[in-house]
Design a protein around this motif. Structure first.
Motif, short mmCIF file in Angstrom:
data_model
loop_
_atom_site.label_atom_id
_atom_site.label_comp_id
_atom_site.label_asym_id
_atom_site.label_seq_id
_atom_site.Cartn_x
_atom_site.Cartn_y
_atom_site.Cartn_z
N GLU A 155 6.10 5.80 -2.94
CA GLU A 155 7.04 5.32 -2.85
C GLU A 155 6.65 3.64 -2.19
N ASP A 156 7.61 3.16 -2.70
CA ASP A 156 7.37 1.06 -2.11
C ASP A 156 6.30 1.04 -2.00
N SER A 157 5.55 1.38 -3.20
CA SER A 157 3.73 0.99 -2.82
C SER A 157 3.47 -0.31 -3.58
N LYS A 171 5.69 3.23 1.70
CA LYS A 171 6.34 3.93 2.72
C LYS A 171 6.57 5.59 3.11
N ASP A 172 6.57 5.53 4.32
CA ASP A 172 6.29 6.80 5.08
C ASP A 172 7.09 7.31 4.75
N ASN A 173 6.54 8.83 3.63
CA ASN A 173 7.96 9.87 2.98
C ASN A 173 7.44 11.17 3.50
N ALA A 227 -0.46 7.66 7.24
CA ALA A 227 -1.32 6.21 7.64
C ALA A 227 -0.26 5.15 7.01
N ILE A 228 0.44 5.46 6.23
CA ILE A 228 0.86 4.09 4.75
C ILE A 228 0.00 3.35 4.43
N GLN A 229 -0.92 3.27 4.99
CA GLN A 229 -1.74 1.74 3.86
C GLN A 229 -3.44 2.59 3.50
#
Length: 216
Positions: free
Chosen positions: A120-122, A136-138, A173-175
């Motif tokens: 999400e929101d990449s 996003k961290d989901n 890791a969100i990245q």
């Protein structure tokens, strides 16, 4: 079609020249064999030519990454239907236009499909010699897990070359950072993001639908 009289001494069966003999309701029937080639192999219509070109073009686009597609569509694979078949269906419906010079639109390619919660929101950006990808961290939503694997495909369509980074990092890791060498070749590189969740017992993966991040 004609019905032969029972007064015939010899009632043939099977093919004889351009005729076919067979039994129907106790009577011997004769008909001529169908003429021409139903598939119109040697005299295709304009529509058939377009369909043939579509089949050839999309298959040529997908073939270099067939191993990646087998991974991404592993929940749906059968003996007769591989990852390329599933990706073809997706791309054929939305991402092909025979009137354009570049007939296949890579942004419509799905390299994975499944019920796992996806990115999400990449976002994608190129910084120096590195591709920076964020999301996003989901991790705690739906069926997602913090340790879901993150994989990235970089596909150079013009040169039919790709770089596949499987298990690059984890969802929480969100990245992710992907090394990018500007000398890799001519043309654009299209970037795709996948989340996958491994079943520790079966060693199979639950996949999310892939996300097209853009080109660099």
């Amino acid at each position: 079609m004609a019905i032969l009289s029972d007064q015939n001494l010899i009632l043939p069966k099977g093919k004889l020249g351009n005729l076919v003999f067979y039994t129907l309701n106790g009577k011997t029937v004769v008909r001529s064999k169908p003429s021409g080639n139903h598939k119109n192999k040697f005299n295709p219509s304009p529509l058939q030519l377009i369909q043939r070109e579509k089949l050839t073009t999309i298959n040529g686009f997908l073939k270099p990454i067939k191993q990646v597609l087998n991974f991404g569509y592993q929940q749906f694979l059968t003996q007769s239907k591989k990852g390329m078949h599933w990706a073809f269906s997706e791309l054929s419906a939305k991402g092909y236009n025979h009137t354009l010079e570049t007939k296949v639109d890579p942004s419509f390619l799905k390299i994975s499909k499944g019920n796992l919660l996806g990115p999400e929101d990449s976002q994608l950006r190129l910084e120096g010699g590195t591709i920076q990808i964020t999301w996003k961290d989901n991790s705690f939503e739906g069926n997602a897990r913090a340790n879901d694997e993150v994989s990235v495909l970089c596909y150079n369509v013009e040169e039919k070359r790709y770089k596949w980074f499987q298990g690059l990092t984890r969802r929480n890791a969100i990245q992710a950072q992907v090394p990018f060498d500007i000398e890799l070749g001519r043309g654009s590189w299209h970037i795709y993001l996948i989340f996958a969740q491994e079943n520790a017992k079966t060693r199979q993966y639950l996949l999310a639908d892939s996300v097209y991040l853009g080109r660099i």
